[in-house]
Design an enzyme around this catalytic site. Structure first.
Site, PDB file in Angstrom:
ATOM      1  N   CYS A 312      -8.753  -4.483  -2.751  1.00 13.08           N
ATOM      2  CA  CYS A 312      -8.718  -5.949  -2.904  1.00 13.08           C
ATOM      3  C   CYS A 312      -9.178  -6.386  -4.280  1.00 13.08           C
ATOM      4  O   CYS A 312     -10.149  -5.857  -4.808  1.00 13.08           O
ATOM      5  CB  CYS A 312      -9.667  -6.630  -1.932  1.00 13.08           C
ATOM      6  SG  CYS A 312      -9.402  -6.200  -0.255  1.00 13.08           S
ATOM      7  N   GLY A 367      -9.620   1.176   6.009  1.00  9.65           N
ATOM      8  CA  GLY A 367      -8.426   1.394   5.198  1.00  9.65           C
ATOM      9  C   GLY A 367      -8.602   2.645   4.369  1.00  9.65           C
ATOM     10  O   GLY A 367      -8.184   3.740   4.756  1.00  9.65           O
ATOM     11  N   TYR A 393      -3.267   4.897  -2.235  1.00  4.61           N
ATOM     12  CA  TYR A 393      -3.819   3.863  -1.356  1.00  4.61           C
ATOM     13  C   TYR A 393      -3.658   2.553  -2.110  1.00  4.61           C
ATOM     14  O   TYR A 393      -3.979   2.478  -3.297  1.00  4.61           O
ATOM     15  CB  TYR A 393      -5.297   4.140  -1.090  1.00  4.61           C
ATOM     16  CG  TYR A 393      -6.002   2.976  -0.432  1.00  4.61           C
ATOM     17  CD1 TYR A 393      -5.813   2.698   0.913  1.00  4.61           C
ATOM     18  CD2 TYR A 393      -6.833   2.139  -1.164  1.00  4.61           C
ATOM     19  CE1 TYR A 393      -6.442   1.617   1.514  1.00  4.61           C
ATOM     20  CE2 TYR A 393      -7.465   1.053  -0.568  1.00  4.61           C
ATOM     21  CZ  TYR A 393      -7.262   0.807   0.768  1.00  4.61           C
ATOM     22  OH  TYR A 393      -7.875  -0.269   1.356  1.00  4.61           O
ATOM     23  N   GLY A 395      -3.704  -1.989  -1.946  1.00  7.56           N
ATOM     24  CA  GLY A 395      -3.850  -3.277  -1.276  1.00  7.56           C
ATOM     25  C   GLY A 395      -2.470  -3.795  -0.910  1.00  7.56           C
ATOM     26  O   GLY A 395      -1.491  -3.524  -1.608  1.00  7.56           O
TER      27      GLY A 395
END
Ligand code: XMP
Length: 488
Positions: A312, A367, A393, A395
């Site tokens: 984020c 996550g 990985y 957002g």
């Protein structure tokens, strides 16, 4: 029902606290129960939820989470058909009942039947009267096919056990009755048929044994693994919901960045109007007011977390956010245990999961901690220079995730809306971690230890104690004590 936030939580998050060890009463750690709930209708044996992100939860991740007692939320950055297919795949796997068993018509040749069973890796096949009729004509098992070959062009009806000689069950037969019947009659496959002789399912010995070995797995009343799916609040969300419900999704997560909003209220009203029975989890919020708002519009669980996630950038870009443990505590003080809270994002160490649960969450969404595993969607990238293996990985509002989702979407409105919104997420490379089961086992072990230090025999017992007066149990950290605790 609302109580004020303890001022000590303001501005504080996971790394600001330790837990004061209590007199231990737990015997074997293996017996420590971690039972909790996602919503009042969805229990959890392991209070973990995999995040609805395209680098975290597809069918493989959701299946493993459910087998281990948690639940996965299949992300929505794909077409309705693709998401529905993933949810259906989880619901079909390892249930007691195969709801839509494969079948062939009685005129099929033995050669075709052999190829079909090999292709689908099954040991027997239901035979129907005519293609698409659904009327059970017989069962062709591997044992019925001449193993030395021969008769390849003859129809399967010459080899199968005909329906008149088959043991069958009613469509609503319970697993225990099915098991007893299968043992008494020494059979391995039990076709389920209705009064008209139509195929309504199939129970196999193999599936019953498999589910025995996973006593903590998360299953619905029919023995199917539980799974959730994310939906939006605009565009095709009603159509998406209808299709997800059709394939048996257990819970829908209305996943928008700012859940304390009119958009959320309108979405919930529209969904309630059409799907009154749907289990609707709503989020995200980060404040007491946000949590109370979601409770008042009828959320089945409240997802808490504004900007703590590893992918984020919301806090950096907009200044919006609340430190995650404060946000969880605020939400709990606002709604207490009337609606379960899902702590979403920002978990970096296993201890964070315990703190989230002890301060008010009923489950924790992960996550990045589950990313980089075999079950996370995406490929393993190997650095040719160092040999290091990594996975991506990212957002869900990172430019990469947005563009890929749009690539899959011919909805002009969605494309325009997404392009209109600047990125609040980013992409990172995560070391490849192997099977996610190993991570879940590690977390389970650490949570059980934490419960033992917490002076209880179950998570529920410790949580009930701590949530009522957390400051009796939490030790605030200075910079020096934080360094003593975490710098290694
Ligand atoms: P962790 O820390 O477990 O966090 O990796 C997972 C959660 O992060 C959220 N998420 C985002 N938040 N912009 C955000 O502000 C994004 O692009 C984004 N993508 C995911 C989400 O709540 C997830 O469960």
């Amino acid at each position: 029902m609302t109580r004020p936030l303890e001022p000590e939580f303001v501005g504080r998050t996971y790394d600001d606290w330790l837990f004061r060890p209590q007199h231990g009463v737990a015997g074997s750690r293996r017996d420590v129960s971690l039972r909790s709930r996602l919503t009042s209708r969805v229990p959890l044996e392991l209070p973990l939820v995999s995040a609805n992100m395209d680098s975290v939860t597809g069918a493989g991740m959701a299946k493993t989470l459910a087998l281990e007692g948690g639940i996965g939320i299949v992300h929505r950055a794909m077409t309705i058909e693709a998401q529905v297919e993933k949810v259906a795949r989880v619901k079909r796997s390892h249930g007691h009942v195969v709801e839509q068993p494969l079948r062939l018509p009685r005129g099929t040749t033995l050669r075709e039947a052999r190829a079909y069973t090999r292709q689908h890796n099954i040991t027997g096949i239901l035979i129907e009267e005519s293609r698409g009729s659904g009327v059970l004509a017989g069962l062709l098992s591997n044992r019925d096919m001449p193993w030395a070959g021969g008769g390849e062009d003859r129809p399967v009806e010459a080899f199968m056990t005909p329906a008149s000689k088959l043991v069958t069950g009613r469509p609503d037969i319970g697993v225990e009755d099915a098991e007893r019947l299968m043992f008494e009659r020494r059979i391995e496959k039990l076709p389920l048929v209705d009064a008209e002789g139509r195929i309504r399912g199939l129970i196999t010995k193999k599936d019953i044994i498999l589910s025995r070995h996973q006593p903590h797995s998360n299953r619905d009343a029919k023995g199917r693994l539980r799974v959730g799916a994310a939906i939006g609040a605009r565009g095709d969300f009603l159509e998406r919901t209808a299709e997800l419900i059709r394939v048996g999704v257990d819970v829908l997560v209305i996943d928008i960045a700012h859940g304390h909003s009119d958009v959320m209220r309108q979405a919930v009203e529209a969904l309630r109007g059409r799907f009154s029975e749907a289990e609707l989890v709503c989020g995200n919020v980060g404040t007491a007011e946000g949590a109370a708002f979601l409770r008042d519009i009828g959320a089945a669980a409240i997802k808490v977390g504004i900007g703590p996630g590893r992918g984020c950038r919301t806090r950096l870009e907009t200044a919006a956010g609340v430190p995650q443990l404060q946000a969880i505590r605020e939400a709990w003080c606002a709604v207490q245990d009337t609606v379960p809270i899902i702590a979403d994002g920002g978990v970096r160490d296993d201890k964070d999961i315990f703190l989230a649960l002890a301060c008010g969450a009923s489950s924790v969404m992960l996550g990045s901690m589950l990313s980089g595993t075999d079950e996370a969607p995406g490929h393993v990238i190997e650095d040719p220079a160092t040999g290091q293996k990594r996975k991506i990985y990212r957002g869900m509002t990172s430019p990469q995730a947005v563009f890929e989702a749009l690539y899959d979407d011919d909805n002009a409105e969605a494309v325009e809306a997404a392009l209109d919104q600047p990125a609040e997420g980013q992409e990172v490379q995560i070391p490849y971690k192997g099977p996610v089961r190993d991570i879940l086992h590690r977390i389970r072990g650490h949570l059980r230890s934490a419960v033992s230090y917490g002076g209880g025999e179950s998570l529920a017992e410790v949580r009930q104690k701590v949530v009522a007066e957390p400051l009796r149990y939490l030790v605030p950290l200075s910079d020096a004590s934080r360094a003593e605790s975490y710098d290694r």
